[in-house]
Write a protein that holds these residues in place. Structure first.
Motif, PDB file in Angstrom:
ATOM      1  N   UNK A  28      70.130 130.395  85.160  1.00 18.38           N
ATOM      2  CA  UNK A  28      70.860 131.652  85.338  1.00 18.38           C
ATOM      3  C   UNK A  28      71.846 131.557  86.490  1.00 18.38           C
ATOM      4  N   UNK A  29      71.478 130.816  87.522  1.00 23.52           N
ATOM      5  CA  UNK A  29      72.327 130.675  88.703  1.00 23.52           C
ATOM      6  C   UNK A  29      73.159 129.399  88.693  1.00 23.52           C
ATOM      7  N   UNK A  30      73.201 128.718  87.549  1.00 19.62           N
ATOM      8  CA  UNK A  30      74.021 127.519  87.435  1.00 19.62           C
ATOM      9  C   UNK A  30      73.449 126.332  88.175  1.00 19.62           C
ATOM     10  N   UNK A  31      72.141 126.349  88.427  1.00 19.28           N
ATOM     11  CA  UNK A  31      71.475 125.270  89.153  1.00 19.28           C
ATOM     12  C   UNK A  31      70.575 124.485  88.216  1.00 19.28           C
ATOM     13  N   UNK A  32      70.347 123.243  88.522  1.00 22.60           N
ATOM     14  CA  UNK A  32      69.379 122.449  87.771  1.00 22.60           C
ATOM     15  C   UNK A  32      68.617 121.578  88.748  1.00 22.60           C
ATOM     16  N   UNK A  33      67.413 121.243  88.369  1.00 20.31           N
ATOM     17  CA  UNK A  33      66.573 120.415  89.223  1.00 20.31           C
ATOM     18  C   UNK A  33      65.696 119.574  88.329  1.00 20.31           C
ATOM     19  N   UNK A  34      65.688 118.285  88.546  1.00 26.71           N
ATOM     20  CA  UNK A  34      64.839 117.373  87.784  1.00 26.71           C
ATOM     21  C   UNK A  34      63.775 116.864  88.736  1.00 26.71           C
ATOM     22  N   UNK A  35      62.529 117.110  88.387  1.00 22.21           N
ATOM     23  CA  UNK A  35      61.419 116.680  89.222  1.00 22.21           C
ATOM     24  C   UNK A  35      60.138 117.347  88.768  1.00 22.21           C
ATOM     25  N   UNK A  36      59.091 117.149  89.539  1.00 26.79           N
ATOM     26  CA  UNK A  36      57.792 117.724  89.188  1.00 26.79           C
ATOM     27  C   UNK A  36      57.834 119.242  89.344  1.00 26.79           C
TER      28      UNK A  36
END
Length: 94
Positions: free
Chosen positions: A68-76
């Motif tokens: 929704x905020x245009x963020x992404x995170x790859x991880x646990x």
């Protein structure tokens, strides 16, 4: 395969139910850079969750919030929760 029940709201405010596979959610998050080429996208409302809320959220809910905020995170999941907490909570809320 399990699906997630989500809803989509169009510009007129009408809502429709969607059944989405968790893999589709992750794929959409990875594509967020294409949707928001400049990075951060500020929606109308800032999330109003406590640290405890973030610690209880499921991974798909965190993924949708970040998207929704245009963020992404790859991880646990734990690292994703820590990222969301650090991103959306003020220091006095930690």
């Amino acid at each position: 395969m399990d699906t997630l029940a989500c809803s989509e709201v169009n510009a007129e405010g009408n809502s429709k139910s969607l059944n989405v596979a968790p893999q589709q959610v992750v794929a959409e998050i990875r594509n967020s850079k294409e949707e928001y080429p400049n990075g951060f996208q500020l929606p109308l409302h800032y999330p109003r969750y406590t640290k405890l809320d973030y610690e209880k959220k499921g991974e798909w809910k965190l993924d949708m919030l970040l998207k929704t905020y245009g963020l992404s995170f790859v991880g646990s999941l734990e690292k994703k929760r820590a990222y969301a907490i650090g991103t959306f909570l003020w220091p006095d809320q930690l």
